[in-house]
Design an enzyme around this catalytic site. Structure first.
Site, PDB file in Angstrom:
ATOM      1  N   ASP A 111      35.296   5.470 -12.967  1.00 18.52           N
ATOM      2  CA  ASP A 111      34.586   5.569 -14.241  1.00 18.52           C
ATOM      3  C   ASP A 111      35.489   6.330 -15.208  1.00 18.52           C
ATOM      4  O   ASP A 111      36.711   6.314 -15.052  1.00 18.52           O
ATOM      5  CB  ASP A 111      33.226   6.248 -14.044  1.00 18.52           C
ATOM      6  CG  ASP A 111      32.169   5.775 -15.034  1.00 18.52           C
ATOM      7  OD1 ASP A 111      32.378   5.971 -16.247  1.00 18.52           O
ATOM      8  OD2 ASP A 111      31.149   5.205 -14.615  1.00 18.52           O
TER       9      ASP A 111
ATOM     10  N   HIS B 172      37.985   4.278 -16.494  1.00 22.83           N
ATOM     11  CA  HIS B 172      37.444   3.746 -17.748  1.00 22.83           C
ATOM     12  C   HIS B 172      38.001   4.464 -18.970  1.00 22.83           C
ATOM     13  O   HIS B 172      37.471   4.293 -20.068  1.00 22.83           O
ATOM     14  CB  HIS B 172      35.918   3.829 -17.743  1.00 22.83           C
ATOM     15  CG  HIS B 172      35.273   2.931 -16.729  1.00 22.83           C
ATOM     16  ND1 HIS B 172      33.902   2.756 -16.661  1.00 22.83           N
ATOM     17  CD2 HIS B 172      35.797   2.144 -15.740  1.00 22.83           C
ATOM     18  CE1 HIS B 172      33.615   1.916 -15.671  1.00 22.83           C
ATOM     19  NE2 HIS B 172      34.754   1.540 -15.102  1.00 22.83           N
TER      20      HIS B 172
END
Length: 827
Positions: free
Chosen positions: A627, A650
């Site tokens: 993430d 991310h």
């Protein structure tokens, strides 16, 4: 906002009005060789230096002054701001000071930078002060009224948001690095070198400055490694190697009335062959002043002349009156876990003022042996009120004061200690190191060591002066724990072995933490070990995207709540079930040299998650996860992310914001980071559906390398990860004063830049400068898309930007306040 407004904010220089319509300003790199500089070691490059600086400084968005490989002789220069953006001085070669007497006798600087907001000095090069040419002229100790000044190598005056990184200062004629009236400056991975007998060559001198961090720096010189003079506060010195030199000093203070130093924290430093270790010095005939809230802890002392000193009779030139007593009040000073060898018999000397004795002095776990002549080490104290705890070697002569109950309450500001004062006459408290193995923990990878962990923590926390909880080599299985403060001193978690999360679903399903530390002031987490969250056991239960109302929480590996003055260093977080490191309501926390590792498809495994926190520094850290590498949530401000490797993951994100009214993030600075194979690069995201009003402001992303990143630059005010959001709704979060500067590399998709702002509250004051992103994936050349954006572009724009300068009337310009102008040029 119109063209002439932009000029007003950019230093109000009317002569530039005719040229500001040019979108493509001068390129960002200002190489001194393009201004006549020559790296031959002979040519004077000072004019080329100043011209390159002025060009970069006047360039909209600022720029980089580059010294490439070579030896560049430079006479003294003053580089002036304010500038029209952040500045970088990149030194790849060597800068050589002038050898002319007229260029250094009576001059207090070599390279001075003044009035700059946003400054990076880096490049791996060297500033060679040619000190041997000047040191013979240093006779100020013998002739204080008639001696001539010698130049400091690097002087920063009135600089904010600065970083000095990976450079070497060699043989300064005087001070190496001088910080005056600076704020929010980080000095990291710097080498400072000069002979031990070079006069007045302080390594880093700090005066009238605040929020200064000195991290992982080597200082070998002829005077103080770090010296802190009056007007300085909130100074953190961590991981410094000092020697030779005179140690780390406060002072001297008392020449002027009102001299003060407060909130200095020196930790995990090593002193080798120095004249002193840690020292506070005030003039004997000093005027009134104060030193308060100072902590020296976890220090290694190797053959140091005077390891611990308070000297309120400081008089280096002699001739001071012994009848006069210093009027500087020293109080609330802690010496904790200082160990090693003294080169003299006097290992501890606390020589305080007779007229204003030192107050609230603590010595905890002092273990210093005399490695020189004269017999066993001694500890001397005069005019001191304070206490000792734990090991005292040599035995301390400091005695607890006799005081009334009212005075006792005043003595300790922390309410958690008041009840303990009835027994404080016990000088020798429990030993400082609390090894979990002594509390029943077993490093076999199977035995549940959570109770041993909590018991060791509680023992250290209740120990006067705090303590270290040690996990030695081994693999320790630990179920979820909550480690509570406040504690009676600073705390350390030292993980030398590996901690293994529990595999039982009952130990992680519906639980938001694995290791939580709460309400601690002064926390170090280090040791080189690994926190293994066994994420694969939990990731299969993560269905929160599909069932947001019914899914069960999974634990963050390390959660800090309400922690101040923290440092997480040289540990690894492996395979967290959820967020790796979560900071909530924290202040003054440094994360450095940390590794965070999880597969790219591991759900919700944010690397470092920051919420409702301020003054957070993330430095030289590697994050590979599933993430966001770093996510910054509402209530956070003054966040600095430098030298982070991100990928997979991310990217680095602000948000999402807008779920609750009043959510805000401000003053985030991300620089010198690298993104490899990430889903996003740098991103701001706000909810579109049912979004409440909020703000994102004063954000800078600069000097970023993108390598095969799907979406390198993103503002997404239609964020809706689960789908089903109404296209009729518009985000109410106002985004303004955001700068994207020097972002280069490759995009894995065609959309290299996407600025998708709110229709109801368009993004304001967005700046793109020197963007060079090529599409390395399918779909043709990269594109830059923007919707509902008011801002400007400068320098290289590849792909061509669709951001256009707004058109505004002169009346709108007049409506802009001076505060708004300052906000726009915030770094």
């Amino acid at each position: 906002m119109s063209l002439s407004f932009f000029i007003q904010f950019a230093c109000l220089v009317s002569s530039l009005l005719v040229s500001v319509t040019l979108v493509h300003a001068q390129t960002r790199v200002f190489d001194v060789t393009n201004y006549g500089g020559r790296g031959d070691g002979i040519t004077d490059n000072s004019k080329a230096f100043i011209d390159a600086w002025d060009g970069a400084c006047q360039n909209i968005g600022g720029g980089m002054v580059l010294f490439p490989q070579g030896i560049f002789m430079v006479a003294p220069v003053v580089l002036l701001g304010p500038c029209k953006g952040s500045m970088e001085l990149r030194i790849q070669g060597t800068l050589l000071a002038s050898r002319k007497l007229s260029d250094f006798l009576g001059i207090d600087h070599w390279i001075t930078i003044q009035y700059v907001n946003g400054l990076l000095i880096s490049g791996g090069g060297t500033l060679d002060g040619v000190g041997a040419d000047g040191w013979p002229y240093n006779d100020c100790l013998q002739h204080p009224g008639s001696c001539k000044r010698l130049p400091a190598t690097l002087r920063l005056d009135y600089v904010t948001q600065g970083h000095i990184y990976t450079i070497t200062s060699l043989n300064s004629k005087n001070i190496h690095i001088n910080l005056f009236a600076c704020k929010d400056v980080l000095v990291s991975n710097v080498n400072i070198l000069a002979p031990g007998n070079s006069p007045n060559t302080d390594g880093i001198h700090i005066g009238s400055s605040q929020n200064i961090y000195i991290v992982h720096t080597n200082i070998s010189t002829g005077d103080d490694c770090v010296s802190i003079s009056s007007g300085s506060q909130y100074i953190n010195v961590t991981g410094v190697q000092c020697g030779p030199g005179h140690g780390i000093s406060i002072g001297s203070l008392g020449k002027d009335a009102g001299d003060t130093v407060n909130d200095l924290y020196v930790t995990h430093c090593r002193f080798v062959g120095t004249q002193n270790g840690v020292r506070i010095k005030t003039w004997a005939d000093a005027k009134p002043g104060t030193v308060s809230r100072v902590s020296f802890e976890h220090l290694e002392i190797v053959n140091v002349g005077n390891p611990i000193i308070i000297d309120q009779e400081y008089c280096p030139g002699g001739g001071c009156s012994t009848q006069v007593s210093s009027k500087v009040q020293i109080r609330d000073v802690k010496f904790n876990d200082i160990r090693g060898s003294s080169a003299t018999k006097e290992a501890v000397v606390l020589k305080c003022s007779q007229s204003v004795p030192c107050q609230d002095i603590e010595l905890t776990d002092i273990d210093l042996k005399n490695g020189g002549p004269g017999g066993p080490a001694v500890s001397l104290s005069y005019n001191v009120r304070g206490r000792t705890y734990g090991i005292q070697n040599p035995p301390s002569s400091l005695q607890p004061p006799v005081a009334s109950s009212t005075e006792l309450e005043d003595y300790n500001r922390s309410a958690c200690l008041v009840s303990f004062l009835v027994s404080v006459t016990l000088v020798h408290a429990q030993k400082r190191v609390f090894d979990v193995a002594n509390y029943g923990a077993r490093g076999d990878g199977r035995t549940d060591s959570s109770k041993a962990f909590i018991d060791a923590w509680n023992g250290a926390c209740q120990n006067i002066g705090g303590g270290t909880v040690l996990f030695p080599k081994g693999t320790f299985m630990v179920a979820p724990v909550v480690l509570l403060g406040p504690c009676k001193g600073s705390m350390e978690l030292r993980f030398q072995g590996n901690l293994l999360a529990s595999k039982k679903p009952s130990d992680f399903l519906g639980i938001d933490h694995w290791i939580t530390v709460q309400r601690v002031n002064g926390l170090m987490i280090s040791g080189g070990g690994t926190l293994d969250g066994l994420g694969a056991d939990g990731w299969g239960f993560n269905d929160c995207l599909k069932n947001p109302g019914r899914c069960k929480q999974l634990p963050a590996t390390l959660r800090l709540d309400f922690v101040t003055q923290g440092h997480i260093d040289t540990i690894t977080s492996l395979n967290s079930k959820n967020t790796h490191i979560n900071l909530f309501a924290c202040k003054d926390v440094l994360i450095s040299n940390v590794k965070i590792i999880a597969p790219g498809d591991s759900p919700n495994t944010d690397g470092i998650h920051i919420g409702n926190s301020q003054n957070i520094y993330i430095v030289d850290t590697h994050i590979s996860t599933g993430d966001d590498c770093v996510s910054v949530l509402p209530g956070s401000q003054y966040i600095n992310v430098t030298g982070v490797y991100c990928g997979p993951g991310h990217g680095i994100s602000i948000g999402s914001l807008g779920r609750t009214a009043g959510e805000s993030v401000s003053d985030l600075y991300v620089k010198n980071c690298r993104f490899v194979d990430t889903q996003n690069g740098v991103r701001i995201k706000t909810w579109a559906v049912d979004a409440k009003p909020g703000t994102v402001s004063r954000v800078g992303f600069e000097h970023i390398e993108m390598d095969n990143v799907d979406n390198p630059i993103v503002i997404d005010q239609e964020y809706c990860p689960g789908g089903g959001c109404s296209k009729q709704e518009s985000s109410k979060v106002q985004i303004r004063y955001v700068k994207f500067n020097d972002i280069r590399g490759s995009s894995a998709t065609k959309e290299a830049v996407t600025l998708k702002c709110s229709q109801s509250v368009p993004c304001q004051d967005i700046e793109l400068k020197d963007i060079d992103l090529k599409n390395g994936g399918p779909g043709g050349p990269a594109v830059s898309l923007s919707y509902n954006v008011r801002g400007r572009t400068y320098g290289i724009q590849n792909p061509p930007s669709s951001v256009k300068p707004p058109v505004a009337s002169s009346t709108e310009l007049e409506d802009y306040s001076s505060t708004e102008l300052e906000d726009y040029n915030w770094y």
